[in-house]
Design a protein around this motif. Structure first.
Motif, PDB file in Angstrom:
ATOM      1  N   TRP A  69      18.844 108.212 127.226  1.00 19.73           N
ATOM      2  CA  TRP A  69      18.357 108.128 125.848  1.00 19.73           C
ATOM      3  C   TRP A  69      18.446 109.501 125.175  1.00 19.73           C
ATOM      4  CZ3 TRP A  69      13.125 105.276 127.110  1.00 19.73           C
ATOM      5  CH2 TRP A  69      13.393 103.932 127.425  1.00 19.73           C
ATOM      6  N   GLU A  70      17.992 110.533 125.898  1.00 22.55           N
ATOM      7  CA  GLU A  70      17.964 111.873 125.316  1.00 22.55           C
ATOM      8  C   GLU A  70      19.367 112.384 125.009  1.00 22.55           C
ATOM      9  OE1 GLU A  70      15.774 114.413 127.909  1.00 22.55           O
ATOM     10  OE2 GLU A  70      13.818 113.595 127.332  1.00 22.55           O
ATOM     11  N   ARG A  71      20.335 112.019 125.850  1.00 20.58           N
ATOM     12  CA  ARG A  71      21.716 112.476 125.647  1.00 20.58           C
ATOM     13  C   ARG A  71      22.492 111.525 124.728  1.00 20.58           C
ATOM     14  NH1 ARG A  71      24.298 112.412 130.894  1.00 20.58           N
ATOM     15  NH2 ARG A  71      22.553 111.207 131.703  1.00 20.58           N
ATOM     16  N   ARG A  72      21.799 110.489 124.227  1.00 22.44           N
ATOM     17  CA  ARG A  72      22.378 109.514 123.293  1.00 22.44           C
ATOM     18  C   ARG A  72      23.578 108.772 123.876  1.00 22.44           C
ATOM     19  NH1 ARG A  72      21.864 112.275 117.225  1.00 22.44           N
ATOM     20  NH2 ARG A  72      19.689 112.918 117.470  1.00 22.44           N
ATOM     21  N   ILE A  73      23.561 108.627 125.199  1.00 24.36           N
ATOM     22  CA  ILE A  73      24.593 107.819 125.845  1.00 24.36           C
ATOM     23  C   ILE A  73      24.332 106.344 125.551  1.00 24.36           C
ATOM     24  CG2 ILE A  73      25.535 107.107 128.087  1.00 24.36           C
ATOM     25  CD1 ILE A  73      25.045 109.962 129.045  1.00 24.36           C
ATOM     26  N   ASP A  85      13.290 104.201 134.467  1.00 20.97           N
ATOM     27  CA  ASP A  85      13.378 105.329 135.407  1.00 20.97           C
ATOM     28  C   ASP A  85      13.827 106.602 134.701  1.00 20.97           C
ATOM     29  OD1 ASP A  85      16.102 104.991 135.011  1.00 20.97           O
ATOM     30  OD2 ASP A  85      16.410 103.942 136.911  1.00 20.97           O
ATOM     31  N   THR A  86      13.867 107.706 135.458  1.00 25.54           N
ATOM     32  CA  THR A  86      14.226 109.014 134.896  1.00 25.54           C
ATOM     33  C   THR A  86      15.637 109.008 134.323  1.00 25.54           C
ATOM     34  OG1 THR A  86      12.783 110.084 136.520  1.00 25.54           O
ATOM     35  CG2 THR A  86      14.378 111.476 135.390  1.00 25.54           C
ATOM     36  N   GLY A  87      16.561 108.344 135.014  1.00 21.86           N
ATOM     37  CA  GLY A  87      17.942 108.280 134.543  1.00 21.86           C
ATOM     38  C   GLY A  87      18.047 107.604 133.177  1.00 21.86           C
ATOM     39  N   SER A 141       7.711 115.664 131.066  1.00 23.92           N
ATOM     40  CA  SER A 141       9.006 115.672 131.734  1.00 23.92           C
ATOM     41  C   SER A 141       9.595 114.262 131.686  1.00 23.92           C
ATOM     42  CB  SER A 141       8.853 116.104 133.191  1.00 23.92           C
ATOM     43  OG  SER A 141       8.124 115.115 133.914  1.00 23.92           O
ATOM     44  N   GLN A 142      10.911 114.182 131.949  1.00 28.58           N
ATOM     45  CA  GLN A 142      11.546 112.856 131.975  1.00 28.58           C
ATOM     46  C   GLN A 142      10.878 111.961 133.016  1.00 28.58           C
ATOM     47  OE1 GLN A 142      15.684 113.639 132.676  1.00 28.58           O
ATOM     48  NE2 GLN A 142      16.091 114.259 130.548  1.00 28.58           N
ATOM     49  N   GLU A 143      10.546 112.516 134.149  1.00 22.18           N
ATOM     50  CA  GLU A 143       9.923 111.733 135.227  1.00 22.18           C
ATOM     51  C   GLU A 143       8.537 111.232 134.834  1.00 22.18           C
ATOM     52  OE1 GLU A 143       8.784 112.069 139.985  1.00 22.18           O
ATOM     53  OE2 GLU A 143       9.614 113.803 138.918  1.00 22.18           O
ATOM     54  N   SER A 144       7.713 112.143 134.273  1.00 23.59           N
ATOM     55  CA  SER A 144       6.358 111.738 133.893  1.00 23.59           C
ATOM     56  C   SER A 144       6.389 110.742 132.734  1.00 23.59           C
ATOM     57  CB  SER A 144       5.517 112.958 133.521  1.00 23.59           C
ATOM     58  OG  SER A 144       6.071 113.651 132.419  1.00 23.59           O
ATOM     59  N   PHE A 145       7.356 110.895 131.822  1.00 20.86           N
ATOM     60  CA  PHE A 145       7.478 109.964 130.697  1.00 20.86           C
ATOM     61  C   PHE A 145       7.885 108.577 131.197  1.00 20.86           C
ATOM     62  CE2 PHE A 145       9.914 108.391 126.878  1.00 20.86           C
ATOM     63  CZ  PHE A 145       8.796 108.169 126.086  1.00 20.86           C
ATOM     64  N   ALA A 146       8.823 108.522 132.143  1.00 21.11           N
ATOM     65  CA  ALA A 146       9.256 107.247 132.717  1.00 21.11           C
ATOM     66  C   ALA A 146       8.096 106.568 133.438  1.00 21.11           C
ATOM     67  CB  ALA A 146      10.428 107.460 133.669  1.00 21.11           C
ATOM     68  N   GLN A 147       7.325 107.358 134.196  1.00 25.15           N
ATOM     69  CA  GLN A 147       6.174 106.805 134.905  1.00 25.15           C
ATOM     70  C   GLN A 147       5.111 106.315 133.925  1.00 25.15           C
ATOM     71  OE1 GLN A 147       4.964 109.961 137.517  1.00 25.15           O
ATOM     72  NE2 GLN A 147       6.498 109.472 139.087  1.00 25.15           N
ATOM     73  N   PHE A 148       4.904 107.062 132.860  1.00 22.01           N
ATOM     74  CA  PHE A 148       3.930 106.688 131.836  1.00 22.01           C
ATOM     75  C   PHE A 148       4.287 105.345 131.216  1.00 22.01           C
ATOM     76  CE2 PHE A 148       3.044 106.608 127.241  1.00 22.01           C
ATOM     77  CZ  PHE A 148       1.650 106.592 127.274  1.00 22.01           C
ATOM     78  N   LEU A 149       5.579 105.141 130.920  1.00 24.49           N
ATOM     79  CA  LEU A 149       6.004 103.898 130.279  1.00 24.49           C
ATOM     80  C   LEU A 149       5.954 102.715 131.236  1.00 24.49           C
ATOM     81  CD1 LEU A 149       9.072 105.092 128.160  1.00 24.49           C
ATOM     82  CD2 LEU A 149       6.757 104.596 127.370  1.00 24.49           C
ATOM     83  N   SER A 150       6.049 102.958 132.520  1.00 27.88           N
ATOM     84  CA  SER A 150       6.162 101.876 133.492  1.00 27.88           C
ATOM     85  C   SER A 150       4.865 101.549 134.214  1.00 27.88           C
ATOM     86  CB  SER A 150       7.233 102.218 134.529  1.00 27.88           C
ATOM     87  OG  SER A 150       8.491 102.373 133.925  1.00 27.88           O
ATOM     88  N   LYS A 151       3.853 102.382 134.087  1.00 26.86           N
ATOM     89  CA  LYS A 151       2.654 102.191 134.900  1.00 26.86           C
ATOM     90  C   LYS A 151       1.954 100.877 134.582  1.00 26.86           C
ATOM     91  CE  LYS A 151      -0.512 104.776 131.855  1.00 26.86           C
ATOM     92  NZ  LYS A 151      -1.407 105.921 131.758  1.00 26.86           N
ATOM     93  N   LYS A 152       1.351 100.325 135.605  1.00 25.18           N
ATOM     94  CA  LYS A 152       0.525  99.123 135.504  1.00 25.18           C
ATOM     95  C   LYS A 152       1.299  97.855 135.163  1.00 25.18           C
ATOM     96  CE  LYS A 152      -3.856 101.343 134.303  1.00 25.18           C
ATOM     97  NZ  LYS A 152      -4.998 101.356 133.377  1.00 25.18           N
ATOM     98  N   ILE A 153       2.616  97.874 135.261  1.00 23.08           N
ATOM     99  CA  ILE A 153       3.371  96.656 134.985  1.00 23.08           C
ATOM    100  C   ILE A 153       3.868  96.078 136.302  1.00 23.08           C
ATOM    101  CG2 ILE A 153       5.288  95.629 133.705  1.00 23.08           C
ATOM    102  CD1 ILE A 153       5.123  97.836 131.730  1.00 23.08           C
ATOM    103  N   GLU A 154       3.034  95.291 136.937  1.00 26.96           N
ATOM    104  CA  GLU A 154       3.362  94.612 138.188  1.00 26.96           C
ATOM    105  C   GLU A 154       3.862  95.586 139.263  1.00 26.96           C
ATOM    106  OE1 GLU A 154       6.185  91.609 136.970  1.00 26.96           O
ATOM    107  OE2 GLU A 154       4.584  90.181 136.598  1.00 26.96           O
ATOM    108  N   GLY A 155       3.487  96.872 139.137  1.00 30.14           N
ATOM    109  CA  GLY A 155       3.856  97.837 140.147  1.00 30.14           C
ATOM    110  C   GLY A 155       5.339  98.162 140.212  1.00 30.14           C
ATOM    111  N   ARG A 156       6.100  97.772 139.178  1.00 26.17           N
ATOM    112  CA  ARG A 156       7.544  98.004 139.201  1.00 26.17           C
ATOM    113  C   ARG A 156       7.922  99.143 138.258  1.00 26.17           C
ATOM    114  NH1 ARG A 156      10.412  92.507 137.910  1.00 26.17           N
ATOM    115  NH2 ARG A 156      12.225  93.865 138.110  1.00 26.17           N
ATOM    116  N   GLN A 157       9.025  99.817 138.594  1.00 25.46           N
ATOM    117  CA  GLN A 157       9.504 100.917 137.765  1.00 25.46           C
ATOM    118  C   GLN A 157      10.577 100.353 136.826  1.00 25.46           C
ATOM    119  OE1 GLN A 157       8.120 103.819 137.971  1.00 25.46           O
ATOM    120  NE2 GLN A 157       9.435 105.221 136.845  1.00 25.46           N
TER     121      GLN A 157
END
Length: 298
Positions: free
Chosen positions: A28-32, A21-23, A2-18
């Protein structure tokens, strides 16, 4: 994912910061919008995908081209060229090199030890420290350069699991590693433990090969090196390097940290930062503009 799990996957373990995010993923997916080149590299490497960096270069040639890489490296090399043998530039030089992974041979090489002491003016990079550390490495590459039978440069670096290096430095160096130096459980670091280039072509050669080693192993998250020279450290910072640890205090000279001086620094740079810089545009042909470099047959 999911967009949420993918965002969390990319951000995990980096100084605890997000950082992502999902937005952001949705846009990216909508090519905006599109991830920056740095983030494209980061995402692919987090997914442990092998990728040819050159195939991703969609920016103008003048931004990520060979000329910028050469200029950047020339500038950095010139800043510590007081260590270099400039007579090699009188004619188009010819160098030969050997390549091995024999760590003990490297550390116990009397000629290389004397070479480092006479040229660099420093003890041979604490070989006892390296003997212990290199028991933990995953892979080692050692290159020695020769001209007319004399050693004129070398580079030696190792791939080590990040978790092992962090534990080792904490135990043996009593060093508190900067919190940004983290990765997945199987993440790796490319550790440069000794380098010297008497000629710009040799410098290009080992920068090119180190970048390629990082590119070929998507598990390498970080590059870790050291510097005894202030000008070199200042340029490393411009390449995105972060300070990890300082050596002993120095009354004058050495590396400037704030208002004080130290005899050396250890620093780290993310693999994504290096691969998204102009350094990734280097090619073998760029090296051979300056010298003929031939591998010795074993």
């Amino acid at each position: 994912m999911s967009q949420e799990s993918f965002a969390q996957f990319l951000s995990k373990k980096i100084e605890g910061r997000q950082f992502i995010d999902t937005g952001t993923v949705s846009r990216w997916e909508r090519r905006i919008n599109t991830p920056s080149f740095h983030n494209q590299i980061y995402i692919l490497r987090k997914l442990r995908l092998n990728v040819c960096i050159a195939s991703l270069l969609s920016e103008p040639e003048d931004e990520y081209g060979h000329e910028q890489a050469i200029k950047l490296l020339q500038n950095r090399f010139n800043r510590f060229s007081g260590l270099a043998d400039k007579p090699y530039r009188i004619t188009f030089p010819r160098f030969k090199y050997t390549e091995s992974n024999d760590v003990n041979s490297f550390l116990n090489d009397k000629i290389l030890r004397e070479f480092n002491n006479s040229v660099l003016g420093v003890e041979f990079l604490n070989s006892n420290f390296l003997h212990v550390l290199l028991l933990e490495v995953d892979h080692v590459r050692i290159i020695k350069f020769y001209r007319d039978g004399q050693i004129v440069g070398h580079t030696a670096y190792a791939t080590i699991y990040t978790e092992k290096l962090v534990k080792f430095l904490a135990q043996y160096c009593k060093s508190s590693i900067h919190s940004h130096l983290c990765s997945d459980i199987d993440g790796k670091i490319l550790l440069n433990f000794s380098s010297y280039a008497s000629d710009f072509s040799l410098y290009l050669f080992y920068v090119y090969h180190m970048i390629k080693d990082i590119e070929l192993d998507p598990k390498i998250d970080w590059y870790v090196g050291h510097s005894f020279i202030n000008d070199d450290w200042q340029i490393q910072k411009k390449l995105g390097a972060k300070l990890m640890a300082c050596g002993k205090s120095a009354e004058q000279g050495g590396v400037k940290i704030g208002k004080s001086y130290t005899d050396s620094v250890m620093f780290s740079t993310s693999a994504s930062t290096l691969l998204s810089s102009s350094l990734s545009a280097l090619k073998e042909e760029d090296i051979f503009q300056y010298a003929d470099i031939v591998k010795l047959t074993q």
